[in-house]
Design a protein around this motif. Structure first.
Motif: not given
Length: 75
Positions: A42-48
């Protein structure tokens, strides 16, 4: 394009869980794909807010995700 794998282990529910995070950079965009045993990648992304987040449909335990993202430092 560049590719880097970061490997580490986290302790979850009394077990050591090996984790690999594959960072793929293409131009200005970097994707971070998490790979753990017995789970679909799965992919993880950085939030604001500067917190790592996975898509809701990954089925990953939130406590395990917190351990993984607390340990992971993006290149």
């Amino acid at each position: 394009m560049s590719y880097k794998v970061t490997k580490f282990e986290v302790s979850f529910e009394g077990k050591s869980v090996p984790v690999s995070v594959h960072s793929v950079t293409d131009g200005e965009e970097t994707n971070h794909i998490v790979s753990i045993d017995d789970h679909e990648n799965f992919e993880i992304k950085m939030t604001k807010e500067n917190k790592w987040k996975a898509d809701n449909d990954t089925g990953i335990n939130e406590d395990l995700l917190d351990l993984i993202t607390a340990h992971y430092q993006a290149p």
